[in-house]
Design an enzyme around this catalytic site. Structure first.
Site, PDB file in Angstrom:
ATOM      1  N   LYS A  88       1.053  -1.685   0.228  1.00  0.00           N
ATOM      2  CA  LYS A  88      -0.032   0.213  -0.138  1.00  0.00           C
ATOM      3  C   LYS A  88       0.594   1.589  -0.295  1.00  0.00           C
ATOM      4  O   LYS A  88       1.563   1.861   0.516  1.00  0.00           O
ATOM      5  CB  LYS A  88      -0.086  -0.219   1.498  1.00  0.00           C
ATOM      6  CG  LYS A  88      -2.448   0.592   0.846  1.00  0.00           C
ATOM      7  CD  LYS A  88      -3.289  -0.413   1.989  1.00  0.00           C
ATOM      8  CE  LYS A  88      -4.381   0.867   1.864  1.00  0.00           C
ATOM      9  NZ  LYS A  88      -4.734   0.147   3.482  1.00  0.00           N
TER      10      LYS A  88
HETATM   11  O1  G3P Z   1      -7.613   1.618   5.099  1.00  0.00           O
HETATM   12  C1  G3P Z   1      -8.013   2.890   4.357  1.00  0.00           C
HETATM   13  C2  G3P Z   1      -9.335   3.137   5.215  1.00  0.00           C
HETATM   14  O2  G3P Z   1     -10.108   2.293   4.608  1.00  0.00           O
HETATM   15  C3  G3P Z   1      -9.785   4.188   5.747  1.00  0.00           C
HETATM   16  O3  G3P Z   1     -11.304   4.092   6.069  1.00  0.00           O
HETATM   17  O4  G3P Z   1     -12.549   5.028   8.220  1.00  0.00           O
HETATM   18  O5  G3P Z   1      -9.800   5.098   8.434  1.00  0.00           O
HETATM   19  O6  G3P Z   1     -11.778   6.721   7.227  1.00  0.00           O
HETATM   20  P1  G3P Z   1     -11.343   5.501   7.626  1.00  0.00           P
END
Ligand code: G3P
Length: 218
Positions: free
Chosen positions: A83
């Site tokens: 990533k």
């Molecule tokens: O892993 C990346 C993403 O899905 C993060 O989500 O909930 O932290 O905005 P969030």
């Protein structure tokens, strides 16, 4: 649509795998920090548990650092996807990692222009963050719509991975728009199963039969 779990919590991953609904896992530094464990061993543990792709994120933000960490992540297991943040040096690293046979998931995508660049760089996945766009009053799913349209008229083989999912509708709308993957918190996976009419209907079936006083074998 493939479903990935967006978590570094091994017990959640084990439960999702047992249910047969987990095609892969995505992690990020925040999710691993929440577990209070070491970074690389956590990615390795998850990659050994999950048959599908497991995204582990680089912590470096310079090209050489991202390449070095990307290679080390990829060495952990064959199913690791590196990533990489959406930066000029990040997309440069995506291209170079691809040349070495290492797939990337480009993270922190908030515009269709960024998604276009990630596809040109050769990303295996683009992660548009729909929930964080919704949080600031934008329409996150509109970004998915635009990216799917851009990619469908091109030769890119980058998969659209709906990220920053907050609720089941993000998943359903993503599937309707043609996104190949959604990465979801465990709570959203649980919510996808649920409907109050399912619970009410099951209660009625069971209580109607129980009222007969008979069992399964009678
Ligand atoms: O892993 C990346 C993403 O899905 C993060 O989500 O909930 O932290 O905005 P969030």
């Amino acid at each position: 649509m493939e479903l990935f779990l967006d978590t570094a919590d091994v017990s959640e991953i084990e439960q999702g795998l047992e249910w047969g609904m987990v095609d892969g896992v995505t992690t990020n530094p925040t999710l691993i920090a929440k577990q209070g464990k070491s970074y690389l061993p956590t990615v390795k543990e998850i990659a050994e548990l999950v048959p599908g792709p497991v995204s582990g994120e680089v912590l470096a933000t310079d090209y050489d650092g991202m390449m070095e960490q990307g290679r080390r992540l990829a060495e952990l297991a064959d199913n690791v996807v590196v990533k990489v943040p959406l930066l000029p040096e990040g997309l440069r690293a995506v291209k170079a990692l691809k040349d070495e046979g290492i797939p990337s998931n480009v993270t922190l995508c908030f515009s269709s222009g960024q998604a276009l660049l990630a596809a040109k760089a050769g990303a295996a996945y683009i992660s548009p963050f729909v929930g964080r766009l919704d949080d600031i009053g934008h329409e996150g799913m509109e970004l998915i719509n635009e990216i799917v349209e851009i990619y469908s008229g091109s030769a890119y083989d980058t998969k659209v991975l709906v990220a920053s999912v907050r609720n089941p509708m993000h998943v359903v709308q993503g599937a309707m728009l043609g996104a190949e993957v959604a990465t979801i918190p465990f709570k959203t996976l649980q919510q996808l199963y649920r409907h109050p009419l399912t619970d009410i209907g099951l209660d009625r079936f069971l209580s109607d039969w129980a009222a007969t006083g008979k069992t399964f074998d009678d």
